[in-house]
Design an enzyme around this catalytic site. Structure first.
Site, mmCIF file in Angstrom:
data_model
loop_
_atom_site.group_PDB
_atom_site.id
_atom_site.type_symbol
_atom_site.label_atom_id
_atom_site.label_comp_id
_atom_site.label_asym_id
_atom_site.label_seq_id
_atom_site.Cartn_x
_atom_site.Cartn_y
_atom_site.Cartn_z
ATOM 1 N N ASP A 2 37.103 35.855 57.735
ATOM 2 C CA ASP A 2 36.567 35.458 56.435
ATOM 3 C C ASP A 2 37.699 35.185 55.457
ATOM 4 O OD1 ASP A 2 34.856 34.985 54.311
ATOM 5 O OD2 ASP A 2 34.719 37.101 53.785
ATOM 6 N N ASP A 61 39.865 31.836 56.880
ATOM 7 C CA ASP A 61 39.353 30.474 56.646
ATOM 8 C C ASP A 61 39.576 30.038 55.200
ATOM 9 O OD1 ASP A 61 37.409 31.904 55.315
ATOM 10 O OD2 ASP A 61 35.798 31.422 56.689
ATOM 11 N N ARG A 98 42.735 26.322 51.602
ATOM 12 C CA ARG A 98 43.668 26.000 50.514
ATOM 13 C C ARG A 98 44.963 25.397 51.042
ATOM 14 N NH1 ARG A 98 41.320 30.896 48.926
ATOM 15 N NH2 ARG A 98 42.991 32.082 49.918
ATOM 16 N N ASP A 103 30.470 29.951 54.536
ATOM 17 C CA ASP A 103 31.172 31.232 54.457
ATOM 18 C C ASP A 103 30.285 32.309 53.850
ATOM 19 O OD1 ASP A 103 33.752 32.695 54.732
ATOM 20 O OD2 ASP A 103 33.589 32.844 52.567
ATOM 21 N N ASP A 113 28.631 35.605 55.722
ATOM 22 C CA ASP A 113 28.904 36.952 55.206
ATOM 23 C C ASP A 113 27.615 37.720 54.954
ATOM 24 O OD1 ASP A 113 31.587 36.444 55.295
ATOM 25 O OD2 ASP A 113 31.771 35.943 53.172
#
Length: 257
Positions: free
Chosen positions: A87, A90, A95, A108, A112
């Protein structure tokens, strides 16, 4: 071509044209303006962004983990923890390679929330009272869903944009990455420890807490720190849900005037 030059001379009354070099021959190819060539650079689909591919791998790992959660504790713990670590990976890759996308952010968050919800559902079957874990599940889903929807109504590009909030803890949570990481990691680590410690001997959640905190070991310290981070996160979830609900009500009142 000679007849064309003759007509020009005739129109000038036999006089020599000013532009003596006037002719109708073609311009050499070397003097022509170069035509725009199609770019060979291919645009990568958002579906195939590196961080999104990692997101798909996380989904697969979680599916396998929960399929084995009642039979293979060690394998489940490894798969779930690796998925949780991905998590953070990625987001960093998004970025680094300039592959930040709305789809990736939603993927994402959904991954989660679903993975945490499934683990809380499992814990509700392993401990008594199981209602505690189901309440945490409902709070987590409701607060994040409301926050996402209220951010959409407010025209914000991210649900983490809480600069207009008046609550210092809420602003600290989303404004300080280290503090947010402490709370999120603490929650997940606490749930994983509870999963690992679950057995028939300690069916009560309170007995497990008393037993874990009563031991003077590194695990007890980790358990304590994780519990603190988890507690703070639940407080933030309550604040987030109330703040998002206020934003939705404000939008309704503004629309009705």
């Amino acid at each position: 071509m000679e007849s064309a030059n003759f007509l020009v001379a005739l129109s000038l009354g036999g006089r020599k044209p000013v532009l003596s070099s006037l002719n109708f021959t073609e311009v050499p190819l070397s003097l022509k303006a170069p035509m725009a060539q199609p770019s060979n650079q291919k645009t990568v689909s958002v579906y195939f962004y590196i961080p999104n591919i990692i997101g798909y791998i996380r989904v697969i790992m979680n599916c396998v983990a929960f399929a084995l959660c009642y039979y293979q504790k060690t394998l489940f713990t490894i798969l779930y923890f690796v998925s949780f670590c991905c998590d953070a990976l990625d987001g960093w890759l998004a970025r680094k390679f300039n592959q930040v996308s709305t789809f990736g952010a939603v993927l994402d968050m959904v991954t989660d929330r679903v993975s945490t919800a499934c683990l809380l559902a499992v814990l509700s079957q392993l401990y008594r009272p199981g209602l505690i874990f189901l309440a945490l599940l409902g709070l987590d889903i409701a607060s994040h869903w409301l926050q996402m929807y209220s951010s959409f109504l407010s025209g914000k590009t991210s649900h983490k944009d809480v600069k207009d909030s008046t609550n210092w803890l809420f602003k600290l949570y989303y404004g300080n990455r280290m503090f947010m990481a402490f709370c999120c990691v603490g929650s997940e680590v606490l749930y994983i420890i509870l999963y690992v410690l679950a057995d028939e001997k300690y069916e009560s959640l309170f007995e497990v807490y008393a037993h874990a905190l009563g031991q003077k070991s590194l695990l007890s310290l980790l358990f304590l720190l994780a519990s603190i981070g988890c507690a703070i996160k639940q407080v933030v979830n309550v604040i987030q849900m109330k703040s998002a609900a206020d934003a939705c009500v404000y939008h309704d009142m503004k629309r009705s005037t």
